[in-house]
Design a protein around this motif. Structure first.
Motif, PDB file in Angstrom:
ATOM      1  N   ARG A   1     -12.691  -0.403   0.051  1.00  0.00           N
ATOM      2  CA  ARG A   1     -13.240   0.230   1.257  1.00  0.00           C
ATOM      3  C   ARG A   1     -13.038   1.745   1.226  1.00  0.00           C
ATOM      4  N   VAL A   2     -11.868   2.172   0.747  1.00  0.00           N
ATOM      5  CA  VAL A   2     -11.620   3.611   0.671  1.00  0.00           C
ATOM      6  C   VAL A   2     -12.581   4.272  -0.306  1.00  0.00           C
ATOM      7  N   TYR A   3     -12.774   3.645  -1.467  1.00  0.00           N
ATOM      8  CA  TYR A   3     -13.675   4.222  -2.455  1.00  0.00           C
ATOM      9  C   TYR A   3     -15.105   4.326  -1.920  1.00  0.00           C
ATOM     10  N   VAL A   4     -15.596   3.284  -1.275  1.00  0.00           N
ATOM     11  CA  VAL A   4     -16.952   3.329  -0.724  1.00  0.00           C
ATOM     12  C   VAL A   4     -17.066   4.435   0.318  1.00  0.00           C
ATOM     13  N   ALA A   5     -16.038   4.568   1.165  1.00  0.00           N
ATOM     14  CA  ALA A   5     -16.060   5.623   2.180  1.00  0.00           C
ATOM     15  C   ALA A   5     -16.040   7.016   1.543  1.00  0.00           C
ATOM     16  N   LEU A   6     -15.365   7.148   0.409  1.00  0.00           N
ATOM     17  CA  LEU A   6     -15.321   8.437  -0.276  1.00  0.00           C
ATOM     18  C   LEU A   6     -16.627   8.768  -0.984  1.00  0.00           C
ATOM     19  N   TRP A   7     -17.330   7.736  -1.439  1.00  0.00           N
ATOM     20  CA  TRP A   7     -18.480   7.968  -2.313  1.00  0.00           C
ATOM     21  C   TRP A   7     -19.821   8.069  -1.596  1.00  0.00           C
ATOM     22  N   VAL A   8     -20.145   7.104  -0.736  1.00  0.00           N
ATOM     23  CA  VAL A   8     -21.541   6.928  -0.334  1.00  0.00           C
ATOM     24  C   VAL A   8     -22.023   7.960   0.686  1.00  0.00           C
ATOM     25  N   PRO A   9     -21.383   8.099   1.859  1.00  0.00           N
ATOM     26  CA  PRO A   9     -21.939   9.051   2.841  1.00  0.00           C
ATOM     27  C   PRO A   9     -22.002  10.480   2.311  1.00  0.00           C
ATOM     28  N   ASN A  10     -20.933  10.917   1.613  1.00  0.00           N
ATOM     29  CA  ASN A  10     -20.928  12.283   1.093  1.00  0.00           C
ATOM     30  C   ASN A  10     -21.975  12.472   0.008  1.00  0.00           C
ATOM     31  N   GLY A  11     -22.104  11.473  -0.869  1.00  0.00           N
ATOM     32  CA  GLY A  11     -23.069  11.590  -1.949  1.00  0.00           C
ATOM     33  C   GLY A  11     -24.484  11.781  -1.443  1.00  0.00           C
ATOM     34  N   LEU A  12     -24.837  11.071  -0.381  1.00  0.00           N
ATOM     35  CA  LEU A  12     -26.178  11.191   0.178  1.00  0.00           C
ATOM     36  C   LEU A  12     -26.440  12.590   0.730  1.00  0.00           C
ATOM     37  N   VAL A  13     -25.419  13.193   1.338  1.00  0.00           N
ATOM     38  CA  VAL A  13     -25.600  14.545   1.878  1.00  0.00           C
ATOM     39  C   VAL A  13     -25.697  15.573   0.750  1.00  0.00           C
ATOM     40  N   VAL A  14     -24.969  15.348  -0.336  1.00  0.00           N
ATOM     41  CA  VAL A  14     -25.136  16.230  -1.491  1.00  0.00           C
ATOM     42  C   VAL A  14     -26.569  16.149  -2.015  1.00  0.00           C
ATOM     43  N   GLY A  15     -27.184  14.971  -1.900  1.00  0.00           N
ATOM     44  CA  GLY A  15     -28.599  14.862  -2.245  1.00  0.00           C
ATOM     45  C   GLY A  15     -29.457  15.813  -1.424  1.00  0.00           C
ATOM     46  N   CYS A  16     -29.124  15.952  -0.143  1.00  0.00           N
ATOM     47  CA  CYS A  16     -29.829  16.942   0.687  1.00  0.00           C
ATOM     48  C   CYS A  16     -29.633  18.355   0.138  1.00  0.00           C
ATOM     49  N   GLU A  17     -28.402  18.675  -0.230  1.00  0.00           N
ATOM     50  CA  GLU A  17     -28.104  20.018  -0.728  1.00  0.00           C
ATOM     51  C   GLU A  17     -28.791  20.295  -2.060  1.00  0.00           C
ATOM     52  N   SER A  18     -29.017  19.239  -2.845  1.00  0.00           N
ATOM     53  CA  SER A  18     -29.647  19.439  -4.150  1.00  0.00           C
ATOM     54  C   SER A  18     -31.080  19.950  -4.030  1.00  0.00           C
ATOM     55  N   LEU A  19     -31.645  19.875  -2.828  1.00  0.00           N
ATOM     56  CA  LEU A  19     -33.023  20.321  -2.617  1.00  0.00           C
ATOM     57  C   LEU A  19     -33.118  21.740  -2.054  1.00  0.00           C
ATOM     58  N   PHE A  20     -31.999  22.459  -1.993  1.00  0.00           N
ATOM     59  CA  PHE A  20     -32.050  23.813  -1.449  1.00  0.00           C
ATOM     60  C   PHE A  20     -32.978  24.719  -2.248  1.00  0.00           C
ATOM     61  N   VAL A  21     -32.956  24.589  -3.586  1.00  0.00           N
ATOM     62  CA  VAL A  21     -33.797  25.474  -4.406  1.00  0.00           C
ATOM     63  C   VAL A  21     -35.277  25.234  -4.133  1.00  0.00           C
ATOM     64  N   PRO A  22     -35.770  23.968  -4.210  1.00  0.00           N
ATOM     65  CA  PRO A  22     -37.196  23.776  -3.886  1.00  0.00           C
ATOM     66  C   PRO A  22     -37.508  23.963  -2.400  1.00  0.00           C
ATOM     67  N   TYR A  23     -36.536  23.750  -1.509  1.00  0.00           N
ATOM     68  CA  TYR A  23     -36.774  23.935  -0.074  1.00  0.00           C
ATOM     69  C   TYR A  23     -37.041  25.408   0.241  1.00  0.00           C
ATOM     70  N   ASP A  24     -36.205  26.285  -0.309  1.00  0.00           N
ATOM     71  CA  ASP A  24     -36.362  27.712  -0.036  1.00  0.00           C
ATOM     72  C   ASP A  24     -35.824  28.491  -1.236  1.00  0.00           C
ATOM     73  N   PRO A  25     -36.640  28.673  -2.281  1.00  0.00           N
ATOM     74  CA  PRO A  25     -36.142  29.315  -3.506  1.00  0.00           C
ATOM     75  C   PRO A  25     -35.533  30.690  -3.268  1.00  0.00           C
ATOM     76  N   GLU A  26     -36.061  31.426  -2.309  1.00  0.00           N
ATOM     77  CA  GLU A  26     -35.585  32.789  -2.083  1.00  0.00           C
ATOM     78  C   GLU A  26     -34.219  32.830  -1.399  1.00  0.00           C
ATOM     79  N   HIS A  27     -33.891  31.781  -0.638  1.00  0.00           N
ATOM     80  CA  HIS A  27     -32.637  31.789   0.130  1.00  0.00           C
ATOM     81  C   HIS A  27     -31.718  30.627  -0.227  1.00  0.00           C
ATOM     82  N   ALA A  28     -31.960  29.982  -1.380  1.00  0.00           N
ATOM     83  CA  ALA A  28     -31.127  28.841  -1.765  1.00  0.00           C
ATOM     84  C   ALA A  28     -29.664  29.250  -1.918  1.00  0.00           C
ATOM     85  N   GLY A  29     -29.418  30.408  -2.538  1.00  0.00           N
ATOM     86  CA  GLY A  29     -28.042  30.868  -2.688  1.00  0.00           C
ATOM     87  C   GLY A  29     -27.350  31.034  -1.355  1.00  0.00           C
ATOM     88  N   LEU A  30     -28.069  31.549  -0.351  1.00  0.00           N
ATOM     89  CA  LEU A  30     -27.494  31.738   0.975  1.00  0.00           C
ATOM     90  C   LEU A  30     -27.181  30.399   1.638  1.00  0.00           C
TER      91      LEU A  30
END
Length: 397
Positions: free
Chosen positions: A218-247
């Motif tokens: 249970r601890v491992y699942v709690a550590l892995w799944v919700p956070n991993g999905l949000v990192v998926g959101c962050e992985s799209l910063f470059v195509p979302y806004d190439p000019e401001h991805a660094g910001l």
């Protein structure tokens, strides 16, 4: 309650901290440079996301074949070797004309190596610090990641303008080399925490032992799944806004820094068990706004608030260390890191695929909704802790 100065008074903590900071800065600088290089060459959001988070996918292979080495190698030697592998691989990725297949092959090798390095570093922290200072020590290391993400992505954006993407990659390689020198020169020679030779068979046996406990699962699942999905959101910063991805990445680092500071230093013990699930909900909820494609100031604020929720990982890590013997601490934390990074890589892949089929904003929204659903489902299975206990893990009714 321990203070920051207490952990820095431990002699070996400072080089461990600085080495981890240099590696984090190298990862952010090199990741931004490589993602930009790949996106400019291919125009593919999927490949750009994989370029930044691709090594995470190799963590799964490392976790099932190499992870026994985390407790069975001398820590100083292992950390030095891992940093050198990353330095060489990052420098090679800057070579002009390097085929895309070779670029991703190097990322795979780095991911395999990183699966061992994360376990070695986590186990060594437990050796260096007394038990009552370990949560604060992990908080400080996480905070250094936040600071280095802020500095690394800010510097990466500047380096992209001044030196090009390849120059940015070479800067990342130099930072990895600095991490290797810090490990070699600042850490003392220690014997491995566990006896025996590292092997895939031993890795499988230890993984099975760790996974055999329902509470640890249970601890491992709690550590892995919700956070991993949000990192998926962050992985799209470059195509979302190439000019401001660094910001956007800078704001994510700032939010993570704030959350780790608050939880590691100021949150009383009696509150910790109640905060894990709410922090993970905070992590996902702000990304629902991206469906409306908010203006840049609101997007930056949403990313900052979201990243505060990453502090939930500190609470789950603390619980995990209560559930494993000391001689397996490196392997247990390495399995956590490998699983977490694998989920991040899979989520980045999923996010990139969804973005190509629909749009970046639709992909972000779907991943955020899924993360919230997983957190709510897990929290719904939990029971409140009895007075005086820390109930960080959802329990079956």
């Amino acid at each position: 309650m321990p203070r920051y100065r207490d952990v820095f008074r431990v002699p070996e903590f400072t080089p461990l901290f600085l080495g981890g900071a240099a590696s984090a800065a190298a990862q952010t600088v090199a990741g931004l440079g490589l993602a930009t290089l790949v996106f400019r060459a291919t125009g593919s959001p999927l490949l750009a996301a994989l370029a930044m988070f691709g090594p995470a996918l190799a963590q799964l292979v490392g976790a099932t074949t190499l992870l026994a080495a985390a407790d069975r190698l001398p820590p100083r030697t292992a950390l030095t070797a891992v940093a050198l592998v990353f330095a060489a691989g990052t420098a090679a990725q800057a070579l002009p004309g390097l085929p895309l297949a070779a670029t991703f092959s190097l990322l795979f090798v780095q991911g395999l190596t990183g699966s061992v390095g994360n376990g070695v570093r986590g186990g060594l922290l437990n050796e260096i610090l007394p038990r009552d200072r370990r949560l604060l020590g992990r908080s400080v290391l996480n905070m250094s990641v936040g600071v280095c993400q802020i500095a690394g992505f800010a510097a990466g954006g500047l380096l992209l303008a001044l030196l090009s993407a390849r120059g940015t990659l070479l800067t990342g390689a130099a930072l990895y080399l600095a991490a290797a020198l810090l490990a070699r020169g600042g850490l003392s020679a220690r014997a491995p925490r566990a006896s025996g030779r590292p092997s895939p068979a031993e890795t499988w046996r230890t993984n099975a032992r760790l996974w055999s406990s329902p509470e640890r699962r249970r601890v491992y699942v709690a550590l892995w799944v919700p956070n991993g999905l949000v990192v998926g959101c962050e992985s799209l910063f470059v195509p979302y806004d190439p000019e401001h991805a660094g910001l956007l990445f800078v704001c994510a680092g700032a939010g993570m820094l704030a959350g780790d500071t608050a939880v590691g230093r100021f949150v009383p013990d009696r509150w910790r068990g109640r905060l894990a699930a709410p922090l993970q909900m905070l992590l996902a909820a702000p990304y629902l706004l991206f469906f409306l494609r908010p203006a840049l100031p609101l997007a930056l604020a949403a990313v900052t608030v979201s990243a505060v929720g990453y502090a939930a990982s500190l609470l789950y890590q603390e619980r995990l260390m209560e559930l494993v013997p000391d001689e397996l601490s490196g392997h247990a934390l390495g399995l956590h890191s490998s699983g977490m990074l694998t989920l991040q890589g899979l989520s980045a892949t999923l996010a990139g695929g969804l973005a190509q089929l629909a749009s970046t904003t639709t992909a972000m929204t779907l991943l955020a909704v899924t993360s919230l659903a997983v957190t709510l489902a897990s929290a719904g299975k939990g029971k409140s802790a009895e007075p005086g206990t820390v109930n960080l893990v959802p329990r079956s009714r």
